[in-house]
Design a protein around this motif. Structure first.
Motif, PDB file in Angstrom:
ATOM      1  N   LYS A  13       0.625  -1.225  -0.009  1.00  0.00           N
ATOM      2  CA  LYS A  13      -0.045  -0.050   0.050  1.00  0.00           C
ATOM      3  C   LYS A  13       0.946   1.208  -0.318  1.00  0.00           C
ATOM      4  O   LYS A  13       1.613   1.504   0.988  1.00  0.00           O
ATOM      5  CB  LYS A  13      -1.060   0.080   1.242  1.00  0.00           C
ATOM      6  N   ASP A  14       1.011   2.002  -1.136  1.00  0.00           N
ATOM      7  CA  ASP A  14       1.848   3.092  -1.138  1.00  0.00           C
ATOM      8  C   ASP A  14       0.767   3.952  -2.285  1.00  0.00           C
ATOM      9  O   ASP A  14       1.253   4.488  -3.435  1.00  0.00           O
ATOM     10  CB  ASP A  14       2.989   3.098  -1.836  1.00  0.00           C
ATOM     11  N   PRO A  15      -0.398   4.402  -1.870  1.00  0.00           N
ATOM     12  CA  PRO A  15      -1.261   5.251  -2.737  1.00  0.00           C
ATOM     13  C   PRO A  15      -0.609   6.605  -3.071  1.00  0.00           C
ATOM     14  O   PRO A  15      -0.014   7.263  -2.288  1.00  0.00           O
ATOM     15  CB  PRO A  15      -2.580   5.510  -1.878  1.00  0.00           C
ATOM     16  N   PRO A  16      -0.753   7.012  -4.006  1.00  0.00           N
ATOM     17  CA  PRO A  16      -1.835   6.489  -5.174  1.00  0.00           C
ATOM     18  C   PRO A  16      -1.001   5.580  -6.059  1.00  0.00           C
ATOM     19  O   PRO A  16      -1.619   4.768  -7.220  1.00  0.00           O
ATOM     20  CB  PRO A  16      -2.139   7.752  -6.045  1.00  0.00           C
ATOM     21  N   TRP A  17       0.308   5.359  -6.249  1.00  0.00           N
ATOM     22  CA  TRP A  17       1.005   4.886  -7.144  1.00  0.00           C
ATOM     23  C   TRP A  17       0.992   3.201  -7.226  1.00  0.00           C
ATOM     24  O   TRP A  17       1.141   2.458  -8.112  1.00  0.00           O
ATOM     25  CB  TRP A  17       2.435   5.368  -7.149  1.00  0.00           C
ATOM     26  N   TYR A  36      -6.090 -14.254  -5.751  1.00  0.00           N
ATOM     27  CA  TYR A  36      -6.539 -13.491  -6.995  1.00  0.00           C
ATOM     28  C   TYR A  36      -6.061 -12.057  -6.637  1.00  0.00           C
ATOM     29  O   TYR A  36      -6.488 -11.137  -5.865  1.00  0.00           O
ATOM     30  CB  TYR A  36      -7.891 -13.276  -7.398  1.00  0.00           C
ATOM     31  N   TYR A  37      -4.937 -11.505  -7.398  1.00  0.00           N
ATOM     32  CA  TYR A  37      -4.514 -10.121  -7.274  1.00  0.00           C
ATOM     33  C   TYR A  37      -4.979  -9.284  -7.936  1.00  0.00           C
ATOM     34  O   TYR A  37      -5.431  -9.192  -9.111  1.00  0.00           O
ATOM     35  CB  TYR A  37      -3.019 -10.419  -7.580  1.00  0.00           C
ATOM     36  N   VAL A  38      -5.288  -8.070  -7.125  1.00  0.00           N
ATOM     37  CA  VAL A  38      -5.769  -6.902  -7.668  1.00  0.00           C
ATOM     38  C   VAL A  38      -4.989  -5.513  -7.493  1.00  0.00           C
ATOM     39  O   VAL A  38      -4.686  -5.204  -6.373  1.00  0.00           O
ATOM     40  CB  VAL A  38      -7.335  -6.652  -6.977  1.00  0.00           C
ATOM     41  N   LEU A  39      -4.875  -4.850  -8.671  1.00  0.00           N
ATOM     42  CA  LEU A  39      -4.091  -3.507  -8.299  1.00  0.00           C
ATOM     43  C   LEU A  39      -4.950  -2.470  -8.403  1.00  0.00           C
ATOM     44  O   LEU A  39      -5.806  -2.291  -9.292  1.00  0.00           O
ATOM     45  CB  LEU A  39      -2.980  -3.631  -9.555  1.00  0.00           C
ATOM     46  N   GLU A  40      -4.999  -1.665  -7.194  1.00  0.00           N
ATOM     47  CA  GLU A  40      -5.977  -0.688  -6.936  1.00  0.00           C
ATOM     48  C   GLU A  40      -4.890   0.893  -7.563  1.00  0.00           C
ATOM     49  O   GLU A  40      -4.139   0.913  -7.140  1.00  0.00           O
ATOM     50  CB  GLU A  40      -6.116  -0.423  -5.637  1.00  0.00           C
ATOM     51  N   TYR A  41      -5.502   1.629  -8.536  1.00  0.00           N
ATOM     52  CA  TYR A  41      -5.270   2.718  -8.898  1.00  0.00           C
ATOM     53  C   TYR A  41      -6.284   3.890  -8.836  1.00  0.00           C
ATOM     54  O   TYR A  41      -7.364   3.404  -8.939  1.00  0.00           O
ATOM     55  CB  TYR A  41      -4.742   2.739 -10.369  1.00  0.00           C
ATOM     56  N   PRO A  42      -5.764   5.144  -8.739  1.00  0.00           N
ATOM     57  CA  PRO A  42      -6.690   6.078  -8.738  1.00  0.00           C
ATOM     58  C   PRO A  42      -7.515   6.155 -10.445  1.00  0.00           C
ATOM     59  O   PRO A  42      -6.432   5.691 -11.223  1.00  0.00           O
ATOM     60  CB  PRO A  42      -6.102   7.177  -8.445  1.00  0.00           C
TER      61      PRO A  42
END
Length: 182
Positions: A13-17, A36-42
């Motif tokens: 966790k290093d938002p937003p990158w 199941y891997y999910v990439l969270e981006y803005p």
């Protein structure tokens, strides 16, 4: 068809990158996927901008992950304090290129990879923009502004020289719609 999330855990966790989570999901057929891997981006805003004399505004910049200089549309992250995606698209165009004004309209939306990415890219069409100030670049940006004709853009697309997929998608869609109108 929807998957049921049984558990979810952040592993970076290093938002937003860079925010990554791993979900444990149950498929409609009852099968369980533990990782199941999910990439969270803005969300992102993209400006497909044309000058008063119908030149496309492009930015040329180095892209470290891909290891090359890339020809792209002006684009960027929609910040938390941006009132809406249109505001972000206008801000990015002005900061990266110094161009602004004109008539803006929503054009399209897309997702880089809906299988693993959570965000949406909102694309706005701007017509009649003009240079109104100097660039105001972030510390990691070293951007050359390029004004290209429709023929220039088509040539880059045909040679696969616009590698940013959401930008090439927007441009192909615009060219298709323009062809349909004529």
């Amino acid at each position: 068809m929807e998957w049921k999330v049984l558990s979810s855990k952040y592993i970076a966790k290093d938002p937003p990158w860079f925010t990554t989570r791993v979900d444990k999901v149950e498929l409609p057929n009852g099968e369980i996927l533990d990782n199941y891997y999910v990439l969270e981006y803005p969300d992102w805003a993209i400006a497909l901008a044309l000058t008063e004399d119908d030149k496309f505004i492009f930015v040329e910049q180095y892209r470290h992950a891909y290891g090359t200089v890339s020809m792209e549309l002006s684009a960027g992250v929609i910040d938390d304090d941006d009132p809406d995606p249109l505001f972000a698209a206008k801000r990015e165009l002005l900061e990266e290129t110094g161009y602004g004004g004109g008539q803006w309209e929503f054009f399209a939306k897309t997702c880089a990879n809906p299988g693993t990415h959570t965000n949406t890219a909102f694309i706005y069409l701007a017509k009649g923009v003009k240079r109104i100030k100097d660039q105001d670049l972030d510390r990691t940006e070293d951007i050359n502004v390029k004004l290209l004709t429709k023929e220039d853009v088509l040539g880059l697309l045909e040679k696969n020289e616009i590698v940013q997929s959401m930008h090439s998608t927007a441009l192909w869609q615009w060219l298709y719609m323009e062809e349909k109108r004529s």
